[in-house]
Design a protein around this motif. Structure first.
Motif, short mmCIF file in Angstrom:
data_model
loop_
_atom_site.label_atom_id
_atom_site.label_comp_id
_atom_site.label_asym_id
_atom_site.label_seq_id
_atom_site.Cartn_x
_atom_site.Cartn_y
_atom_site.Cartn_z
N HIS A 136 -11.65 35.45 36.62
CA HIS A 136 -11.46 34.25 35.80
C HIS A 136 -9.98 33.95 35.56
CE1 HIS A 136 -15.73 33.99 35.31
NE2 HIS A 136 -15.72 35.28 35.07
N SER A 137 -9.14 34.51 36.41
CA SER A 137 -7.71 34.22 36.35
C SER A 137 -7.44 32.91 37.08
CB SER A 137 -6.92 35.35 37.02
OG SER A 137 -5.62 34.93 37.36
N PRO A 138 -6.80 31.93 36.41
CA PRO A 138 -6.42 30.70 37.12
C PRO A 138 -5.58 30.97 38.36
CG PRO A 138 -6.13 30.43 34.75
CD PRO A 138 -6.42 31.88 34.98
N SER A 139 -4.67 31.94 38.26
CA SER A 139 -3.81 32.26 39.40
C SER A 139 -4.62 32.81 40.57
CB SER A 139 -2.75 33.27 38.98
OG SER A 139 -1.91 32.77 37.96
N VAL A 140 -5.49 33.76 40.26
CA VAL A 140 -6.30 34.36 41.32
C VAL A 140 -7.17 33.31 41.99
CG1 VAL A 140 -8.13 36.04 41.81
CG2 VAL A 140 -6.29 36.64 40.22
N THR A 279 4.17 37.58 42.69
CA THR A 279 4.68 38.49 41.67
C THR A 279 4.29 37.93 40.30
OG1 THR A 279 6.78 37.31 41.76
CG2 THR A 279 6.62 39.35 43.03
N PRO A 280 4.35 38.75 39.25
CA PRO A 280 3.96 38.25 37.93
C PRO A 280 5.01 37.36 37.29
CG PRO A 280 4.65 40.54 37.78
CD PRO A 280 4.64 40.19 39.23
N VAL A 281 4.58 36.33 36.59
CA VAL A 281 5.49 35.50 35.81
C VAL A 281 5.99 36.27 34.60
CG1 VAL A 281 5.67 33.41 34.40
CG2 VAL A 281 4.43 33.35 36.57
N GLN A 282 5.07 36.98 33.92
CA GLN A 282 5.44 37.75 32.74
C GLN A 282 5.59 39.22 33.12
OE1 GLN A 282 2.29 36.42 33.08
NE2 GLN A 282 1.94 34.89 31.51
N SER A 283 6.52 39.93 32.48
CA SER A 283 6.64 41.37 32.70
C SER A 283 5.54 42.08 31.93
CB SER A 283 8.02 41.86 32.23
OG SER A 283 8.17 41.64 30.83
N GLY A 284 5.27 43.31 32.32
CA GLY A 284 4.30 44.12 31.61
C GLY A 284 2.87 43.68 31.77
N HIS A 288 -4.66 41.43 37.25
CA HIS A 288 -5.82 40.70 36.72
C HIS A 288 -5.55 40.06 35.36
CE1 HIS A 288 -6.02 44.87 35.39
NE2 HIS A 288 -6.78 44.52 34.38
N TRP A 289 -4.35 40.28 34.79
CA TRP A 289 -3.97 39.67 33.51
C TRP A 289 -2.89 38.61 33.65
CZ3 TRP A 289 -3.00 44.41 29.80
CH2 TRP A 289 -4.23 45.02 29.51
N ALA A 290 -2.06 38.75 34.65
CA ALA A 290 -0.81 37.98 34.70
C ALA A 290 -1.02 36.56 35.22
CB ALA A 290 0.19 38.69 35.59
N ASP A 291 -0.11 35.68 34.80
CA ASP A 291 0.10 34.44 35.54
C ASP A 291 0.94 34.79 36.77
OD1 ASP A 291 -1.24 32.87 33.65
OD2 ASP A 291 0.58 32.58 32.47
N PRO A 320 -3.06 33.12 24.06
CA PRO A 320 -1.85 33.71 24.62
C PRO A 320 -2.07 34.19 26.04
CG PRO A 320 -2.90 35.25 23.10
CD PRO A 320 -3.65 33.96 22.99
N ALA A 321 -1.03 34.10 26.86
CA ALA A 321 -1.13 34.59 28.23
C ALA A 321 -1.42 36.08 28.23
CB ALA A 321 0.18 34.30 28.97
N GLY A 322 -2.18 36.51 29.22
CA GLY A 322 -2.48 37.92 29.33
C GLY A 322 -3.95 38.23 29.14
N PRO A 323 -4.27 39.43 28.65
CA PRO A 323 -5.66 39.86 28.61
C PRO A 323 -6.56 39.00 27.75
CG PRO A 323 -4.23 41.39 27.41
CD PRO A 323 -3.34 40.47 28.17
N ILE A 324 -6.07 38.47 26.64
CA ILE A 324 -6.93 37.68 25.76
C ILE A 324 -7.45 36.45 26.49
CG2 ILE A 324 -7.01 36.31 23.64
CD1 ILE A 324 -4.98 38.27 22.44
N ALA A 325 -6.56 35.76 27.18
CA ALA A 325 -6.97 34.55 27.90
C ALA A 325 -7.96 34.88 29.01
CB ALA A 325 -5.75 33.86 28.48
N HIS A 326 -7.75 36.00 29.69
CA HIS A 326 -8.63 36.33 30.80
C HIS A 326 -9.99 36.83 30.33
CE1 HIS A 326 -4.78 35.86 32.78
NE2 HIS A 326 -5.42 35.79 33.93
#
Length: 376
Positions: A136-140, A279-284, A288-291, A320-326
């Protein structure tokens, strides 16, 4: 299938401890942003924490027993958000009550248990979903569509390097010390590699064969902040080479450590007409979590970033971006599946496929022999 399908759907979360739990960190914040749901019941193994969870979430009902939560008439969807050894008990309770069920990954502690749960869920006729957030990742999903549309031609090779922290290092957090026993079902192979391989297969199709190396470099781990050690039988480093059904070659490395957050990942997808570098937009963030930042290089050498269209982002912008959104994406898909009386994506059959893939990886590493990955 349960007869009561209303909006908002009543959610009962097992494992909803308000402090330090994955439910509190990701599930509850996600649900708070989704009007399709209302948390009606919570359960933990301790009465005080169950009552505290009910107060924190506004749930009307608190339980210390999963079966009692599942049986309550105000619960439409049961969520298994406990530690992985308890997933099976929660799922069985939900199915016995005829309720829809959402299970955290990994789905059970073994392929045998995952098979049992999948068979029972299909027979029960309820909606069953597993929390493989990458689906359910928009990026994926954007990159998946790029590949399906032939943007880089036929895919010939994929390389993915990802971090497995906080598993695989010489030390471990106190709340994760229980995972050093492979029989508990959680670790670098099941959690981290499970999500990474899930993203890869969702992007590019099923792996049909795998070879692998698993390394356990630390037989004993220091439990951070306690001064004690625990024996360790879990692998901390993983390398997988395989082939997709399309014939494309895949190389995946999941390297363990004990950093507070992963340093990132790199994904290279080579096609006959170009290459995607991701590559990830956000660090950390895990894959499956990142934009994702997506760069396209054509065979002629031209390079440019590809922007993800807004229509791939179907969730509230307040998430928020990350696990909550996914995780919210998994919930929204589950609500839609219930409303449309269809299977959720991914459902338990996908979870079982992932479990069998991980078993094939483990067998390849143990025997040194290439393994065929069995289809469902």
């Amino acid at each position: 299938m349960t007869a009561r399908i209303t909006a908002p759907l009543g959610v009962g979360i097992v494992g909803a401890n308000p402090t330090g739990s994955w439910a509190a960190a990701a599930h509850l914040p996600a649900l708070a942003q989704l009007p399709e749901f209302r948390v009606t019941a919570v359960a933990t193994t301790d009465r005080a924490s169950a009552d505290a969870a009910a107060e924190a979430t506004g749930a009307r009902h608190a339980f210390t027993d999963a079966a009692q939560l599942a049986a309550h008439p105000e619960v439409d969807l049961v969520v298994a958000a406990v530690k992985s050894p308890g997933h099976g008990e929660v799922v069985r309770a939900a199915l016995a009550a005829g309720k829809h069920v959402l299970c955290e990954w990994p789905m059970g502690t073994s392929a045998v248990e995952a098979t049992e749960l999948t068979t029972a869920a299909v027979a029960a006729g309820v909606v069953h979903a597993v929390v493989l957030q990458g689906y359910h990742s928009p990026s994926v999903n954007f990159v998946r569509d790029l590949l399906a549309a032939g943007r880089i031609g036929a895919v010939s090779a994929i390389t993915l390097v990802a971090a497995g922290d906080p598993f695989g290092g010489s030390s471990i957090r106190p709340e994760l010390a229980w995972t050093t026993d492979p029989g508990k079902g959680s670790g670098l192979l099941t959690i981290m590699a499970g999500h990474v391989l899930g993203v890869l297969e969702h992007l590019a199709g099923a792996l049909t064969e795998v070879s692998a190396v698993l390394a356990t470099l630390h037989d004993e781990l220091t439990v951070l902040g306690t001064g004690r050690t625990v024996p360790n039988r879990q692998p901390g480093q993983l390398a997988v080479v395989g082939r997709l059904a399309s014939g494309a070659v895949v190389a995946v490395t999941v390297h363990g450590g004990h950093a507070d957050a992963p340093h990132g990942f790199a994904l290279y997808i080579r096609g006959t007409q170009g290459t995607l570098t991701i590559t990830p937009v956000q660090s950390g963030m895990y894959p499956h979590w990142a934009d994702w930042r997506v760069e396209l290089r054509g065979n002629e050498g031209a390079v440019g970033d590809i922007q993800i269209p807004d229509h791939y982002r179907r969730l509230p912008s307040t998430l928020p971006a990350g696990p909550i959104a996914h995780v919210a994406g998994v919930y929204r898909e589950t609500a839609t599946a219930i409303a449309e009386r269809r299977s959720a994506r991914p459902d338990f059959t996908v979870g079982l496929r992932q479990r069998r893939l991980l078993d094939a990886v483990a067998a390849a590493a143990e025997t040194g022999l290439r393994q065929q990955v069995t289809a469902l």
